[in-house]
Design an enzyme around this catalytic site. Structure first.
Site, mmCIF file in Angstrom:
data_model
loop_
_atom_site.group_PDB
_atom_site.id
_atom_site.type_symbol
_atom_site.label_atom_id
_atom_site.label_comp_id
_atom_site.label_asym_id
_atom_site.label_seq_id
_atom_site.Cartn_x
_atom_site.Cartn_y
_atom_site.Cartn_z
ATOM 1 N N GLY A 1 -34.798 10.941 0.166
ATOM 2 C CA GLY A 1 -34.331 10.110 1.273
ATOM 3 C C GLY A 1 -34.946 10.532 2.597
ATOM 4 C CE1 TYR A 2 -35.368 15.096 7.709
ATOM 5 C CE2 TYR A 2 -37.434 15.762 6.667
ATOM 6 C CZ TYR A 2 -36.599 15.721 7.775
ATOM 7 O OH TYR A 2 -37.001 16.317 8.959
ATOM 8 C CB ALA A 3 -39.837 12.387 1.708
ATOM 9 C CB SER B 1 -35.796 8.547 6.581
ATOM 10 O OG SER B 1 -35.815 9.965 6.679
ATOM 11 C CE LYS B 2 -36.989 12.984 10.273
ATOM 12 N NZ LYS B 2 -36.700 12.742 11.709
#
Length: 257
Positions: free
Chosen positions: A161-163, A165-166
């Site tokens: 999710g973080y990857a 989003s960024k």
């Protein structure tokens, strides 16, 4: 500071909002902007944590105010931008720093965690950019700085999710730059390397992963929040007026390996 440096890098008379600035990278960037002359709006979800940073800014001789808002809620983001503009009547600099991370293998990554991370890290950033951008476009000037990540370029491990989003923040930065740079609004991003913050506490505590990470950083150390100060002041100032749509690594050389 010489007149030349004041003209190029000074932020006197500017108003800046730094989201997620009650601690960590956000706090450090807010203080850096204040030291360059800006008045600063401090933001976080917990209103009780804002006063200490507001006081630090005021000790530097700048005005400051704390506005609590949850960047995962669109209505909170819109209210935050509206109140930020109303505080001094204008908003010159927006730093979209607020973000969160959930570390879980992809097959176990829940819908709730995915929605939470994307809601803050991407939806919140777009909502803030849209609201602040409308104000800045009407004035014909403004600086928006999104805080991306090394995972804007790389996939990472157990942080889907973080990857995602960024990675999207990097593309959003370019998309907004394409529309707004000719109208006086610069949109850029900074990709911090591995920094000593709460978000990386689990990695720092993992002896194996921490050693792996350190071995790939040419500077041979983890970054500290203060390592962001020069980049944030530069991108907020007139010195970067011809830069737009870039994603700038501040990573101790990681991307060069």
């Amino acid at each position: 500071m010489s007149n030349y440096l004041q003209q190029k890098f000074g932020l006197a008379g500017k108003v800046a909002l730094v989201t997620g600035s009650s601690q960590g990278l956000g706090r450090s960037m807010a203080l850096a902007l204040a030291q360059a002359g800006a008045d600063v709006i401090i933001n976080g979800r917990d209103a009780s944590k804002l006063g200490a940073v507001v006081a630090e800014v005021e000790k530097l001789g700048r005005r400051a105010v704390g506005i609590a808002a949850d960047l995962g809620k669109r209505e909170d983001v819109q209210r935050l931008i509206d109140q930020a503009i109303a505080w001094q009547g204008h908003l010159d600099i927006l730093v979209n720093n607020a973000g969160l991370i959930k570390r879980t293998p992809a097959v176990d990554h829940s819908d709730a965690d995915w929605d939470l991370v994307l809601g803050v890290n991407l939806d919140g950033v777009f909502t803030a950019c849209r609201a602040a951008g409308k104000h800045m476009l009407a004035r014909g000037s403004g600086k928006i700085i999104n805080i991306a990540s090394l995972l804007t370029f790389f996939g990472g491990i157990t942080v889907p999710g973080y990857a995602a989003s960024k990675g999207a923040v990097g593309q959003l930065t370019k998309a907004l730059s394409n529309e707004w740079s000719s109208k006086g609004v610069n949109v850029n991003a900074i990709s911090p390397g591995y920094m000593r913050t709460d978000n990386t506490a689990a990695l720092q505590a993992d002896a194996v992963r921490s050693k792996e990470i350190l071995s790939r950083i040419p500077a041979n150390r983890w970054g500290e929040p203060g390592d962001m100060d020069g980049a944030i002041v530069f991108l907020a100032s007139a010195a970067s007026d011809y830069l737009s749509g870039i994603v700038m690594p501040v990573d101790g050389g990681w991307c060069g390996r």
